[in-house]
Scaffold this active site. Structure first.
Site, PDB file in Angstrom:
ATOM      1  N   LYS A 187     -13.379  -5.333   6.797  1.00 50.36           N
ATOM      2  CA  LYS A 187     -12.441  -6.448   6.960  1.00 50.36           C
ATOM      3  C   LYS A 187     -12.219  -7.290   5.702  1.00 50.36           C
ATOM      4  CE  LYS A 187     -10.851  -5.998  10.161  1.00 50.36           C
ATOM      5  NZ  LYS A 187      -9.976  -4.788  10.365  1.00 50.36           N
ATOM      6  N   HIS A 239     -17.394   2.023   3.552  1.00 52.90           N
ATOM      7  CA  HIS A 239     -17.951   0.681   3.776  1.00 52.90           C
ATOM      8  C   HIS A 239     -19.443   0.657   3.438  1.00 52.90           C
ATOM      9  CE1 HIS A 239     -14.336  -0.931   5.387  1.00 52.90           C
ATOM     10  NE2 HIS A 239     -14.380  -0.347   6.548  1.00 52.90           N
ATOM     11  N   ARG A 265     -14.404 -10.337   0.213  1.00 59.32           N
ATOM     12  CA  ARG A 265     -13.663 -11.441   0.844  1.00 59.32           C
ATOM     13  C   ARG A 265     -14.668 -12.522   1.210  1.00 59.32           C
ATOM     14  NH1 ARG A 265      -9.853 -10.717   6.281  1.00 59.32           N
ATOM     15  NH2 ARG A 265      -8.723 -12.683   6.044  1.00 59.32           N
ATOM     16  N   SER A 275     -12.549 -12.286  10.838  1.00 60.39           N
ATOM     17  CA  SER A 275     -11.750 -11.066  10.937  1.00 60.39           C
ATOM     18  C   SER A 275     -12.560  -9.951  11.620  1.00 60.39           C
ATOM     19  CB  SER A 275     -11.318 -10.637   9.531  1.00 60.39           C
ATOM     20  OG  SER A 275     -10.518  -9.486   9.587  1.00 60.39           O
ATOM     21  N   VAL A 295       3.771  -4.497  -0.029  1.00 61.08           N
ATOM     22  CA  VAL A 295       2.454  -4.658   0.617  1.00 61.08           C
ATOM     23  C   VAL A 295       2.191  -6.096   1.088  1.00 61.08           C
ATOM     24  CG1 VAL A 295       1.451  -2.725  -0.664  1.00 61.08           C
ATOM     25  CG2 VAL A 295       1.122  -5.068  -1.526  1.00 61.08           C
ATOM     26  N   GLN A 296       3.230  -6.934   1.064  1.00 60.46           N
ATOM     27  CA  GLN A 296       3.001  -8.272   1.614  1.00 60.46           C
ATOM     28  C   GLN A 296       2.718  -8.160   3.109  1.00 60.46           C
ATOM     29  OE1 GLN A 296       2.411 -11.135  -0.290  1.00 60.46           O
ATOM     30  NE2 GLN A 296       2.378  -9.426  -1.709  1.00 60.46           N
ATOM     31  N   ASP A 305       3.595  -9.316   6.065  1.00 57.75           N
ATOM     32  CA  ASP A 305       4.583  -9.054   7.123  1.00 57.75           C
ATOM     33  C   ASP A 305       5.098  -7.614   7.065  1.00 57.75           C
ATOM     34  OD1 ASP A 305       4.257 -11.602   7.975  1.00 57.75           O
ATOM     35  OD2 ASP A 305       6.047 -12.400   6.990  1.00 57.75           O
TER      36      ASP A 305
HETATM   37  P1  A3P Z   1      -7.377 -10.772   9.319  1.00 58.69           P
HETATM   38  O1  A3P Z   1      -8.106 -10.228  10.502  1.00 58.69           O
HETATM   39  O2  A3P Z   1      -8.007 -12.017   8.789  1.00 58.69           O
HETATM   40  O3  A3P Z   1      -5.928 -10.938   9.559  1.00 58.69           O
HETATM   41  P2  A3P Z   1      -9.605  -4.162   6.382  1.00 58.69           P
HETATM   42  O4  A3P Z   1      -8.379  -3.422   5.959  1.00 58.69           O
HETATM   43  O5  A3P Z   1     -10.688  -4.171   5.376  1.00 58.69           O
HETATM   44  O6  A3P Z   1     -10.038  -3.768   7.745  1.00 58.69           O
HETATM   45  O7  A3P Z   1      -9.186  -5.713   6.455  1.00 58.69           O
HETATM   46  C1  A3P Z   1      -8.327  -6.185   7.447  1.00 58.69           C
HETATM   47  C2  A3P Z   1      -7.976  -7.622   7.119  1.00 58.69           C
HETATM   48  O8  A3P Z   1      -7.099  -7.620   5.980  1.00 58.69           O
HETATM   49  C3  A3P Z   1      -7.224  -8.303   8.258  1.00 58.69           C
HETATM   50  O9  A3P Z   1      -7.528  -9.689   8.135  1.00 58.69           O
HETATM   51  C4  A3P Z   1      -5.787  -8.002   7.854  1.00 58.69           C
HETATM   52  O10 A3P Z   1      -4.831  -8.813   8.462  1.00 58.69           O
HETATM   53  C5  A3P Z   1      -5.877  -8.247   6.350  1.00 58.69           C
HETATM   54  N1  A3P Z   1      -4.760  -7.643   5.611  1.00 58.69           N
HETATM   55  C6  A3P Z   1      -4.333  -6.374   5.644  1.00 58.69           C
HETATM   56  N2  A3P Z   1      -3.237  -6.219   4.884  1.00 58.69           N
HETATM   57  C7  A3P Z   1      -2.972  -7.435   4.365  1.00 58.69           C
HETATM   58  C8  A3P Z   1      -1.952  -7.938   3.502  1.00 58.69           C
HETATM   59  N3  A3P Z   1      -0.982  -7.148   3.047  1.00 58.69           N
HETATM   60  N4  A3P Z   1      -1.996  -9.247   3.174  1.00 58.69           N
HETATM   61  C9  A3P Z   1      -2.959 -10.047   3.625  1.00 58.69           C
HETATM   62  N5  A3P Z   1      -3.943  -9.639   4.457  1.00 58.69           N
HETATM   63  C10 A3P Z   1      -3.953  -8.347   4.822  1.00 58.69           C
END
Ligand code: A3P
Length: 300
Positions: A52, A114, A136, A144, A234-235, A237
């Site tokens: 996460k 991981h 993070r 998360s 990759v933003q 949304d």
């Molecule tokens: P949140 O649960 O806080 O929204 P991983 O890919 O390591 O599993 O991490 C997932 C986390 O990264 C989630 O956090 C997800 O929303 C966030 N994430 C993935 N893509 C993202 C992006 N383009 N911008 C910001 N956060 C992103």
């Protein structure tokens, strides 16, 4: 791999156990021997994170940097978990991460793990592979992870928030202690120039600048236009609605409980931590995070 959710019998939620001093579940240790014997190639790129921390985000950036120009169809047709296999995953009904990695046709191969640093298969070190580590801040990482454990059928039951909060501080999470993970990799980076250590919060603050640093580390020279396109694509949304990266095709995850792309913010912990929890957390954090050179931002 095509999955029909109706045909898939979902595996059950596992128990945590101590594995060489790290809390793990059998889904990530069952294939241990094969994983430890994984044959890395010199140009393999390993993406290493505590769960996460932004793994999927950085995976997509790397995939676009390497293959966005040469094979743009790839990002539109292959889900991220097949383009960037999760090395240690071994779940009935899904092909193991190790087999997927072995079969990857790309050069370089992008591989996700991981594992804490001491679990990384030795061939990655022998082959001097590049490793991108993403960290993070603990508070947002914990929140998360909590929501992820609620919606992910192959993670242990998270229980209630307060119980989870304490378990996180004790390091009783899948892949062990966040504190050990980020510190272990940080320490390794001090002597290994092939590790690029990045922060989720920096990516949020200035995605393009982080893409610049990554490119430099990888020896890539994307054009300004390409970098802009990647940063835009990759933003949050865009990632959230992109079925090839939002994990909506993976039947192990229950999106009715929580989406995989949940909030994508720095500071969401404030909506979860009580004042008392925050105090307890900060006191404990000071004791565990003694290295002044490793600093995280919990707000920006
Ligand atoms: P949140 O649960 O806080 O929204 P991983 O890919 O390591 O599993 O991490 C997932 C986390 O990264 C989630 O956090 C997800 O929303 C966030 N994430 C993935 N893509 C993202 C992006 N383009 N911008 C910001 N956060 C992103």
């Amino acid at each position: 791999m095509s999955l029909n959710p109706e045909e898939v019998v979902l595996p059950s939620r596992p128990e945590l156990f101590d594995f060489h001093g790290v809390s793990m579940t059998h889904y990530f240790t069952d294939n241990w021997e094969n994983i430890q014997n994984f044959q890395a190639r010199p140009d393999d790129i390993l993406i290493a994170t505590y769960p996460k921390a932004g793994t999927t985000w950085v995976s997509q950036i790397l995939d676009l940097l390497y293959f966005g120009q040469t094979s743009p169809e790839r990002q539109k047709t292959i889900p991220i978990y097949e383009r960037v296999p999760f090395l240690e995953i071994c779940v009935p009904t899904l092909e193991s991460g190790k087999d997927l990695a072995d079969k990857l046709p790309t050069s370089p191969r992008l591989i996700k793990t991981h594992f804490p640093v001491q679990f990384v298969p030795k061939s990655f070190w022998e082959q001097n592979c590049r490793i991108v580590y993403v960290a993070r801040n603990a508070k947002d990482n914990m929140v998360s992870y909590f929501h992820f454990d609620r919606m992910n059928g192959i993670q242990p039951e998270p229980g209630d928030w307060n119980n989870y909060f304490h378990r996180f501080m004790e390091g009783k999470m899948v892949f062990g202690s966040w504190y050990d993970h980020v510190n272990g990799w940080w320490k390794k980076k001090q002597t290994c120039s092939k590790i690029h250590y990045m922060f989720y919060e920096d990516l949020i603050e200035d995605t393009e600048q982080e893409i610049d640093k990554l490119s430099c580390f990888l020896g890539l020279t994307p054009s300004a236009e390409e970098k802009k396109m990647i940063a835009g694509g990759v933003q949050f949304d865009n990632m959230k609605k992109n079925e090839m990266v939002n994990y909506s095709s993976l039947p192990l995850l229950d999106f009715k409980i929580s989406p995989f792309m949940r909030k994508g913010k720095v500071g969401d912990w404030k909506n979860h931590f009580t004042m008392a929890q925050n105090q307890v957390f900060n006191e404990d954090y000071k004791k565990k995070m003694k290295d002044p050179t490793l600093q995280f931002h919990t707000e920006i």
